[in-house]
Design a protein around this motif. Structure first.
Motif, PDB file in Angstrom:
ATOM      1  N   GLN A  72      10.499  10.399 -10.675  1.00 37.21           N
ATOM      2  CA  GLN A  72      10.753  10.427  -9.239  1.00 37.21           C
ATOM      3  C   GLN A  72      10.492   9.065  -8.610  1.00 37.21           C
ATOM      4  N   LEU A  73       9.486   8.372  -9.108  1.00 38.57           N
ATOM      5  CA  LEU A  73       9.194   7.036  -8.600  1.00 38.57           C
ATOM      6  C   LEU A  73      10.326   6.074  -8.941  1.00 38.57           C
ATOM      7  N   LEU A 122       0.827  -1.213   0.000  1.00 40.39           N
ATOM      8  CA  LEU A 122       0.000   0.000   0.000  1.00 40.39           C
ATOM      9  C   LEU A 122       0.858   1.258   0.000  1.00 40.39           C
ATOM     10  N   GLN A 123       1.987   1.228   0.706  1.00 37.57           N
ATOM     11  CA  GLN A 123       2.890   2.386   0.723  1.00 37.57           C
ATOM     12  C   GLN A 123       3.446   2.656  -0.663  1.00 37.57           C
ATOM     13  N   ASN A 124       3.808   1.599  -1.395  1.00 38.43           N
ATOM     14  CA  ASN A 124       4.303   1.777  -2.757  1.00 38.43           C
ATOM     15  C   ASN A 124       3.195   2.240  -3.693  1.00 38.43           C
ATOM     16  N   LEU A 125       2.022   1.652  -3.560  1.00 41.13           N
ATOM     17  CA  LEU A 125       0.907   2.005  -4.433  1.00 41.13           C
ATOM     18  C   LEU A 125       0.473   3.458  -4.250  1.00 41.13           C
ATOM     19  N   ALA A 126       0.696   4.012  -3.071  1.00 42.52           N
ATOM     20  CA  ALA A 126       0.330   5.407  -2.810  1.00 42.52           C
ATOM     21  C   ALA A 126       1.015   6.355  -3.778  1.00 42.52           C
ATOM     22  N   LYS A 127       2.189   5.963  -4.288  1.00 42.27           N
ATOM     23  CA  LYS A 127       2.942   6.827  -5.194  1.00 42.27           C
ATOM     24  C   LYS A 127       2.274   6.949  -6.551  1.00 42.27           C
ATOM     25  N   ALA A 128       1.350   6.048  -6.853  1.00 41.68           N
ATOM     26  CA  ALA A 128       0.632   6.112  -8.129  1.00 41.68           C
ATOM     27  C   ALA A 128      -0.788   6.636  -7.965  1.00 41.68           C
ATOM     28  N   ILE A 184      11.434  10.525 -26.464  1.00 50.01           N
ATOM     29  CA  ILE A 184      10.198  10.463 -25.685  1.00 50.01           C
ATOM     30  C   ILE A 184      10.266  11.498 -24.564  1.00 50.01           C
ATOM     31  N   ILE A 185       9.090  11.984 -24.135  1.00 50.45           N
ATOM     32  CA  ILE A 185       9.001  12.915 -23.011  1.00 50.45           C
ATOM     33  C   ILE A 185       8.332  12.164 -21.866  1.00 50.45           C
ATOM     34  N   VAL A 186       9.047  12.028 -20.747  1.00 50.80           N
ATOM     35  CA  VAL A 186       8.590  11.204 -19.625  1.00 50.80           C
ATOM     36  C   VAL A 186       8.206  12.104 -18.452  1.00 50.80           C
ATOM     37  N   PRO A 187       7.006  11.915 -17.869  1.00 53.51           N
ATOM     38  CA  PRO A 187       6.535  12.788 -16.787  1.00 53.51           C
ATOM     39  C   PRO A 187       7.387  12.718 -15.520  1.00 53.51           C
ATOM     40  N   ARG A 188       7.395  13.821 -14.774  1.00 55.36           N
ATOM     41  CA  ARG A 188       8.153  13.942 -13.538  1.00 55.36           C
ATOM     42  C   ARG A 188       7.803  12.844 -12.520  1.00 55.36           C
ATOM     43  N   LYS A 189       6.502  12.592 -12.333  1.00 56.61           N
ATOM     44  CA  LYS A 189       6.062  11.653 -11.296  1.00 56.61           C
ATOM     45  C   LYS A 189       6.668  10.271 -11.507  1.00 56.61           C
ATOM     46  N   PHE A 190       6.714   9.814 -12.751  1.00 58.15           N
ATOM     47  CA  PHE A 190       7.298   8.515 -13.069  1.00 58.15           C
ATOM     48  C   PHE A 190       8.799   8.518 -12.783  1.00 58.15           C
TER      49      PHE A 190
END
Length: 372
Positions: free
Chosen positions: A201-202, A14-20, A193-199
């Motif tokens: 950082q994860l 659940l802690q890992n899934l929170a990042k998505a 390719i342009i990759v989003p920040r959130k990905f």
């Protein structure tokens, strides 16, 4: 659905899934985690429609099925529990019951069929990158990304895959960072390719788990796996600006400074700068080099002399202290070189000595000073 597993295993997932998970969402089911009990494993999934994370857990499956369970309630419940075994059961109306040796908890779930499907990665190409290489490419650029939703292309890092090199580029229009590695093959894949920040950082958070990172690049998505966890992200479908055209040429004013000393001076002087503009002024000459600022609104000012080497005519140039500090803090050599031309043109900041097989270049746009 009926499963049994340990509290710690569920809590870690659940802690890992929170990042998505989305920060805020108008789609209620996105605030839930999909539980899919298959014959051999429990598959958990979370998404914000840009990022999708899938985690497989080896648990005791007593009855297959699926249900979407609110993430926040699960997270708060497991956080408040001691280590114990859990029995989770969902009925045909998606009522979820969690049983332990010391209590029972009832939660309202949702139909798992309503949860967004896993993205399809069509015509995917495999690119294997050493984790150390990818960590530097991301770490040296992600800080310069834009947060302006009106400029979606600048909210992600541009990756250029060539036959024998990978280049990462990030800019917010005020600063630009380019990190290129010439010791890395893209394994036959060529493209951008342009990759989003959130990905990004994860990925940085899990980089230490693997010696090599395998990227699967499709037309619309990129996928990466870390053990039992797989993460999908949408590629930003925008045209990236031609950053090469803004790189200045023929700069005749050269500054060589100790990076840590210059960074410390910038941070101290910035305390007295205007809270909105964060503007500081750097004066370079053969007689005196200094950093200064003044904020009439707070009746505050500061000035420090700085010890550095300078070649060129006298120059007075203004910068946003936060931007300049960011650039300096993401360089990792003892000395840095600033290549400048005028008080209104972009300047380059580079390490005095580049890391082997790497070229790191940073650009910063100046601010007009009151003295001009």
């Amino acid at each position: 659905m009926k499963i049994s597993l340990s509290k710690d295993a569920l809590q870690q997932a659940l802690q890992n899934l929170a990042k998505a998970m989305p920060g805020r969402s108008t789609v209620p089911i996105l605030n839930s985690v999909l539980f899919e009990a298959e014959e051999n494993a429990l598959v958990l999934r979370a998404t914000d429609l840009e990022i999708t994370m899938v985690i497989r857990l080896n648990v005791n499956i007593r009855e297959t099925g699926s249900v979407a369970i609110p993430h926040r309630v699960l997270m708060e419940t497991t956080n408040a529990m001691p280590e114990t075994d859990l029995s989770i059961e969902a009925d045909e109306k998606w009522r979820v019951t969690i049983d332990t040796d010391f209590g029972s908890y009832d939660i309202s779930g949702s139909d798992g069929d309503e949860f967004p499907a896993i993205p399809e990665v069509d015509d995917k190409k495999e690119v294997v990158v050493p984790s150390e290489t990818l960590e530097r490419l991301i770490g040296k650029t992600v800080f310069a990304l834009s947060s302006d939703e009106l400029k979606p292309a600048l909210m992600g890092t541009l990756f250029e895959f060539r036959e024998d090199s990978i280049t990462a580029v990030a800019t917010d229009g005020h600063r630009l960072s380019i990190c290129s590695r010439s010791d890395q093959s893209s394994g036959g894949y060529r493209g951008e390719i342009i990759v989003p920040r959130k990905f990004l950082q994860l990925v940085l958070q899990h980089m230490h788990e693997e010696k090599e990172i395998v990227l699967w690049i499709g037309e619309n998505h990129v996928t990466v796996s870390f053990g039992d966890m797989t993460v999908f992200t949408r590629i930003i479908d925008e045209r990236y600006p031609d950053y090469r055209t803004v790189l200045p040429q023929e700069q005749d004013k050269i500054v060589k400074a100790n990076r840590e000393d210059l960074l410390a001076a910038v941070r101290r002087v910035a305390i007295f700068s205007n809270r909105s503009t964060r503007q500081i002024t750097l004066k370079f000459s053969t007689e005196e080099n200094s950093i200064s600022t003044e904020d009439p609104e707070r009746a505050s000012s500061a000035k420090e002399k700085i010890d550095l080497e300078y070649e060129g005519d006298e120059l007075l140039i203004g910068y946003n202290a936060a931007y300049l500090g960011d650039l300096l803090s993401h360089l990792d050599t003892d000395k840095v070189i600033m290549r400048l031309k005028t008080s209104v043109s972009a300047g380059l900041i580079v390490p005095e000595t580049q890391v082997e097989n790497e070229e790191l270049t940073m650009l910063l746009m100046p601010m007009r000073t009151t003295a001009q």
